[in-house]
Design a protein around this motif. Structure first.
Motif, PDB file in Angstrom:
ATOM      1  N   ARG A 159      -8.159  21.463  10.421  1.00 50.64           N
ATOM      2  CA  ARG A 159      -8.703  22.797  10.674  1.00 50.64           C
ATOM      3  C   ARG A 159     -10.093  22.717  11.308  1.00 50.64           C
ATOM      4  NH1 ARG A 159      -8.807  24.460   5.831  1.00 50.64           N
ATOM      5  NH2 ARG A 159     -11.048  24.594   5.443  1.00 50.64           N
ATOM      6  N   LEU A 160     -10.921  21.794  10.838  1.00 44.48           N
ATOM      7  CA  LEU A 160     -12.278  21.663  11.367  1.00 44.48           C
ATOM      8  C   LEU A 160     -12.277  21.145  12.808  1.00 44.48           C
ATOM      9  CD1 LEU A 160     -14.123  20.166   8.257  1.00 44.48           C
ATOM     10  CD2 LEU A 160     -14.322  22.491   9.156  1.00 44.48           C
ATOM     11  N   LYS A 161     -11.311  20.288  13.120  1.00 43.63           N
ATOM     12  CA  LYS A 161     -11.253  19.715  14.468  1.00 43.63           C
ATOM     13  C   LYS A 161     -10.945  20.757  15.538  1.00 43.63           C
ATOM     14  CE  LYS A 161     -10.044  15.056  12.939  1.00 43.63           C
ATOM     15  NZ  LYS A 161      -8.964  14.041  12.780  1.00 43.63           N
ATOM     16  N   LYS A 162     -10.445  21.893  15.112  1.00 44.01           N
ATOM     17  CA  LYS A 162     -10.193  22.981  16.065  1.00 44.01           C
ATOM     18  C   LYS A 162     -11.474  23.729  16.431  1.00 44.01           C
ATOM     19  CE  LYS A 162      -5.496  23.701  14.319  1.00 44.01           C
ATOM     20  NZ  LYS A 162      -4.579  24.634  13.604  1.00 44.01           N
ATOM     21  N   LYS A 163     -12.548  23.505  15.655  1.00 42.21           N
ATOM     22  CA  LYS A 163     -13.816  24.204  15.884  1.00 42.21           C
ATOM     23  C   LYS A 163     -14.941  23.261  16.293  1.00 42.21           C
ATOM     24  CE  LYS A 163     -15.075  27.248  12.855  1.00 42.21           C
ATOM     25  NZ  LYS A 163     -15.432  27.864  11.552  1.00 42.21           N
ATOM     26  N   TYR A 164     -14.829  21.971  15.919  1.00 43.89           N
ATOM     27  CA  TYR A 164     -15.914  21.034  16.156  1.00 43.89           C
ATOM     28  C   TYR A 164     -15.385  19.779  16.845  1.00 43.89           C
ATOM     29  CZ  TYR A 164     -18.024  23.957  12.519  1.00 43.89           C
ATOM     30  OH  TYR A 164     -18.478  25.023  11.774  1.00 43.89           O
ATOM     31  N   THR A 165     -16.297  18.983  17.377  1.00 42.53           N
ATOM     32  CA  THR A 165     -15.912  17.719  18.002  1.00 42.53           C
ATOM     33  C   THR A 165     -15.554  16.691  16.936  1.00 42.53           C
ATOM     34  OG1 THR A 165     -18.155  16.809  17.999  1.00 42.53           O
ATOM     35  CG2 THR A 165     -17.526  18.189  19.897  1.00 42.53           C
ATOM     36  N   GLU A 166     -14.905  15.615  17.364  1.00 41.89           N
ATOM     37  CA  GLU A 166     -14.518  14.548  16.445  1.00 41.89           C
ATOM     38  C   GLU A 166     -15.738  13.971  15.736  1.00 41.89           C
ATOM     39  OE1 GLU A 166     -11.329  12.296  14.844  1.00 41.89           O
ATOM     40  OE2 GLU A 166     -11.101  13.631  16.567  1.00 41.89           O
ATOM     41  N   ALA A 167     -16.798  13.755  16.477  1.00 47.56           N
ATOM     42  CA  ALA A 167     -18.012  13.181  15.892  1.00 47.56           C
ATOM     43  C   ALA A 167     -18.631  14.134  14.874  1.00 47.56           C
ATOM     44  CB  ALA A 167     -19.024  12.863  16.997  1.00 47.56           C
TER      45      ALA A 167
ATOM     46  N   MET B 253     -19.135  15.472   8.691  1.00 47.84           N
ATOM     47  CA  MET B 253     -18.981  16.466   7.617  1.00 47.84           C
ATOM     48  C   MET B 253     -18.247  15.923   6.390  1.00 47.84           C
ATOM     49  SD  MET B 253     -17.792  19.792   9.827  1.00 47.84           S
ATOM     50  CE  MET B 253     -18.798  20.482  11.150  1.00 47.84           C
ATOM     51  N   ARG B 254     -17.677  14.751   6.503  1.00 50.85           N
ATOM     52  CA  ARG B 254     -16.830  14.244   5.423  1.00 50.85           C
ATOM     53  C   ARG B 254     -17.560  14.166   4.087  1.00 50.85           C
ATOM     54  NH1 ARG B 254     -12.056  11.107   6.781  1.00 50.85           N
ATOM     55  NH2 ARG B 254     -11.559  11.307   9.003  1.00 50.85           N
TER      56      ARG B 254
END
Length: 410
Positions: A82-90, A95-96
């Motif tokens: 879900r987060l990858k749809k809003k932010y870059t991989e890095a 955020m982990r």
């Protein structure tokens, strides 16, 4: 035991379908059989009613502790997607360390251990007066963590806690999990077996909305250790998180309907032919035999509770939902040489003395625990060979030694 013997004799390391189709396909069938036996929602079935392959399914884990780790990994994968749809991989990788999972102070310790293993924060929420995780307490904790910049991703509800067999607010937790987009796991390690009896299923209202569910058949369903079964409503995130392909792990070519590589549903690569244990148990005892065993244990627990109350010196510390009786010598039964009323400190010490006396007596065995500042005793009735006269002997020992302990305090 017969299932274990055959599994050991065949010595199959069934990490994927191609190693032994029977290992995989029998497990798919047996976990569906077991899911239907305990009344699980059709979302958790591997095979749909029309014969097509479902999104969910069950698998045999080593223990409920492993199941919680696997569920948390799947939940983390769901949140990362879900987060990858809003932010870059890095950005997402950074955020982990903000991920947080939620448990009550009555959740099994394996929840906090799982958090340590996967490297997330664990929020331990105080339970209510009935030792339950409630909707409001969970929502409040999530709001505080979000304000602090943390990312909620997982919550564990319990159907039958270890200390008291309390049942969390499963419906309320489902509401919060749905709103906050959390992976919702229900741990029913002990009490899940009771769901084989239809009369206990209303107690589990809400599990049909969970993302994963687990219980240990080796605790209360006539199976030897280990045989812990976990279901997921949708295996996508679980398989995506745990699937790693190598040249030495060949995949099935062409049509793959109903072919599951269970190595992608668990932590280890190899696995035993555990489904044989389920098959032998169900064929040997049948639905009627499984239910009769559960009902008899609960009947004996209720009898023990009734006799303690009739004695007058004990109080029951939690509802007897299943085969566990949590009790203590009540303060009014303890007299001291002091004029002041007996307080919690004296009551706790008297109950600790009773546990020690029972252990020293060596006729029966039970375990004490500490809940909400009170030391209590726990009697768990669930032996495969246990009979009513064993419980009667237990009661006789408890009453005799309680008299001795109270006399010592007097």
């Amino acid at each position: 035991m017969i299932g274990d013997m055959y599994s050991n004799m065949l010595n199959i390391v069934g990490f994927n379908w191609i190693c032994s189709p029977a290992v995989t396909e029998l497990e798919t069938m047996m976990t569906d059989w077991l899911g239907k036996l305990i009344g699980l929602d059709k979302r958790f079935m591997a095979i749909n009613q029309d014969g097509t392959e479902g999104q969910g399914g069950g698998s045999i884990q080593g223990s409920a502790s492993e199941a919680i780790i696997v569920a948390m990994i799947a939940g983390r994968e769901m949140t990362l997607d879900r987060l990858k749809k809003k932010y870059t991989e890095a950005e997402v990788d950074g955020m982990r360390h903000q991920f947080v999972a939620y448990f009550s102070d009555q959740t099994h310790c394996s929840g906090q251990k799982a958090s340590n293993i996967i490297g997330c924060k664990a929020c331990i929420i105080p339970s209510d007066d009935d030792y339950r995780l409630t909707k409001d307490a969970l929502q409040d904790a999530i709001e505080r963590d979000k304000a602090a910049g943390l990312i909620p991703f997982f919550v564990c509800g319990t159907f039958g806690t270890t200390n008291t067999t309390a049942i969390d607010d499963l419906v309320g937790i489902a509401d919060v999990a749905e709103t906050e987009k959390l992976w919702y796991h229900v741990d029913a390690a002990y009490a899940g077996s009771a769901l084989s009896c239809p009369e206990f299923r209303p107690l589990a209202s809400g599990i049909e909305r969970a993302d994963s569910f687990n219980f240990n058949t080796h605790k209360w369903m006539l199976i030897s250790f280990e045989c812990s079964v976990m279901w997921v409503a949708d295996s996508t995130h679980l398989v995506n998180a745990l699937s790693i392909q190598r040249e030495y792990l060949p995949r099935v070519k062409g049509e793959k309907a109903f072919v599951k590589d269970y190595r992608n549903w668990q932590l280890p690569l190899g696995r035993r032919f555990g489904a044989l244990k389920l098959w032998f148990m169900m064929r040997m005892h049948g639905v009627a035999g499984i239910r009769a065993n559960i009902r008899e244990d609960i009947k004996q627990a209720k009898w023990f509770e009734e006799k303690l109350l009739e004695d007058g010196r004990f109080e029951i510390m939690a509802p007897v939902n299943f085969g566990l009786v949590v009790f203590r010598i009540k303060p009014a039964a303890i007299t001291t040489t002091k004029v002041l009323p007996v307080g919690e400190c004296v009551t706790n010490k008297a109950n600790i003395d009773l546990v020690k006396a029972i252990h020293a007596d060596n006729r029966v065995f039970l375990v004490g625990t500490h809940i909400k500042g009170k030391d209590v005793l726990r009697v768990s009735i669930g032996s495969t060979i246990g009979k009513q006269y064993h419980v009667e002997n237990l009661l006789e020992v408890v009453l005799q030694l309680t008299t001795s302990v109270i006399e010592q305090w007097s």
